[in-house]
Design a protein around this motif. Structure first.
Motif, PDB file in Angstrom:
ATOM      1  N   ASP A  62       1.072   5.025  -6.314  1.00  0.00           N
ATOM      2  CA  ASP A  62      -0.031   5.043  -5.344  1.00  0.00           C
ATOM      3  C   ASP A  62      -1.024   6.178  -5.576  1.00  0.00           C
ATOM      4  O   ASP A  62      -1.755   6.562  -4.660  1.00  0.00           O
ATOM      5  CB  ASP A  62       0.509   5.113  -3.911  1.00  0.00           C
ATOM      6  N   ASP A 155      -0.078   0.724  -4.962  1.00  0.00           N
ATOM      7  CA  ASP A 155      -1.474   0.449  -4.668  1.00  0.00           C
ATOM      8  C   ASP A 155      -1.971  -0.680  -5.564  1.00  0.00           C
ATOM      9  O   ASP A 155      -1.278  -1.129  -6.476  1.00  0.00           O
ATOM     10  CB  ASP A 155      -2.324   1.722  -4.747  1.00  0.00           C
ATOM     11  N   GLU A 322      -0.217  -2.559  -1.439  1.00  0.00           N
ATOM     12  CA  GLU A 322      -0.843  -1.689  -0.439  1.00  0.00           C
ATOM     13  C   GLU A 322      -0.067  -1.601   0.876  1.00  0.00           C
ATOM     14  O   GLU A 322      -0.642  -1.272   1.919  1.00  0.00           O
ATOM     15  CB  GLU A 322      -2.292  -2.104  -0.178  1.00  0.00           C
TER      16      GLU A 322
END
Length: 366
Positions: A62, A155, A322
């Motif tokens: 991330d 992410d 996410e």
């Protein structure tokens, strides 16, 4: 006589083992070590000789986010939230199908070990991992085909290593992209004096990078867009990268069937398609645990309906990304993400094994 004694001992061991399995081998859904939907688990990167058809792979990365970090914990949260799923009660009532009791060998492949310290190295690790998983592993149903993967982000930038590897097998891919954001922003649009090649690659520019590398077709669709823009030039840049935009408001102003029809008019069903679901396509009321939340998003039932309505597409890979559990409430975001994985998995298995004709003639691995 000795042979008879040995046989009796072996039978006793078998019966004892069976008795122990009956006594202690059945767990309630909230018990045991969490794999996705209680699937069998082995580290697919470490054990290359074990074949399977579909793998769930975590990508806990991330450090390419532009707002709230924390999606590195997404794979674990999604697995925890999937514990109500298991093969015995895995019938998908919307699809009229149980993906866990069909032809496919499905495995939880664990996580790709991605460094949080160095993004250049992290993308090298992810690129190599997906290449190994896709180019040097065999499907259990057909040794001439690779397995398929649903990636748990992480992410959204983790999409890029995945489709880089898929491109080496299938050529250019259609992308069906559920997201509040475009993710096709040129790095030049970011208002920063400080630039580097690695800094240019983020969870908002990875689709721009995919277009630059020639990984995608002209049949790409954004669904659920409601992002903030720099100016109208953002849409013009998006147009130049061959994207059809379906706004979040379209689902209630024009209706779900309009959205389904636009997707199916754009993406040919017998061509390699990658489905990417950023959980922020949902409204923050249904997905508070995410990195860049935007008001006015989909309801979970709308997203599930759309996924079920396009299940005849040829899905060669997918992701759900996410999920940032530090901002989540009562597991609501992770629960919705786990349901999305279930829907994608159902579509992959229900469609059947892939055709060998999809594989690029240049691929010599399988």
């Amino acid at each position: 006589m000795l042979k008879l004694i040995i046989i009796q001992l072996l039978l006793a061991i078998v019966y004892a083992s069976s008795d122990l399995k009956d006594k202690w081998g059945s767990l309630w859904q909230f018990q045991g070590i969490a794999t996705f939907a209680h699937l069998d688990q082995f580290q697919c990167l470490v054990e290359p000789n074990k074949d399977f058809d579909i793998g769930i792979i975590g990508v806990p990365f991330d450090t390419a986010v532009s707002y709230r970090p924390g999606a590195r914990f997404g794979p674990r949260a999604i697995r925890d939230a999937s514990q109500r799923q298991y093969s015995l009660r895995g019938y998908n009532q919307r699809a009229h199908f149980n993906p866990y009791q069909s032809w496919a060998t499905i495995n939880d492949c664990g996580d790709i070990p991605v460094t949080p310290m160095d993004n250049h190295l992290a993308f090298k690790q992810m690129d190599l991992a997906f290449e190994e998983l896709l180019l040097s592993r065999n499907s259990a149903i057909d040794s001439k085909l690779p397995p398929r993967f649903i990636a748990l982000g992480g992410d959204h930038s983790v999409l890029l290593p995945h489709i880089r590897a898929l491109h080496k097998i299938y050529g250019r891919l259609n992308i069906l992209h559920f997201d509040a954001h475009l993710d096709t922003w040129s790095p030049e649009k970011y208002p920063s004096y400080w630039r580097s090649d690695q800094n240019d690659l983020s969870h908002g520019s990875m689709l721009w990078q995919a277009n630059e590398e020639g990984l995608t077709t002209k049949n790409n669709v954004h669904v659920g867009v409601r992002t903030r823009l720099t100016d109208i030039g953002d849409y013009e840049d998006d147009d130049s990268q061959n994207w059809l935009r379906i706004e979040a408001d379209d689902i209630w102003l024009k209706g779900p069937q309009y959205v389904v029809d636009k997707i199916l008019e754009t993406i040919p069903k017998n061509t390699p398609t990658y489905i990417s679901v950023d959980i922020d396509v949902l409204d923050p009321g249904n997905a508070p645990g995410t990195g860049t939340h935007e008001a006015g998003g989909f309801l979970p039932r709308e997203l599930i309906h759309l996924l079920r309505s396009v299940d005849d597409l040829t899905i060669v890979g997918a992701d759900v990304v996410e999920v940032a559990p530090a901002y989540d409430i009562s597991e609501i975001t992770a629960l919705n993400a786990a349901q999305v994985v279930f829907e994608l998995l159902t579509s992959m298995v229900k469609k059947g094994k892939l055709s060998r004709d999809l594989i690029s003639k240049e691929v010599k691995v399988f």
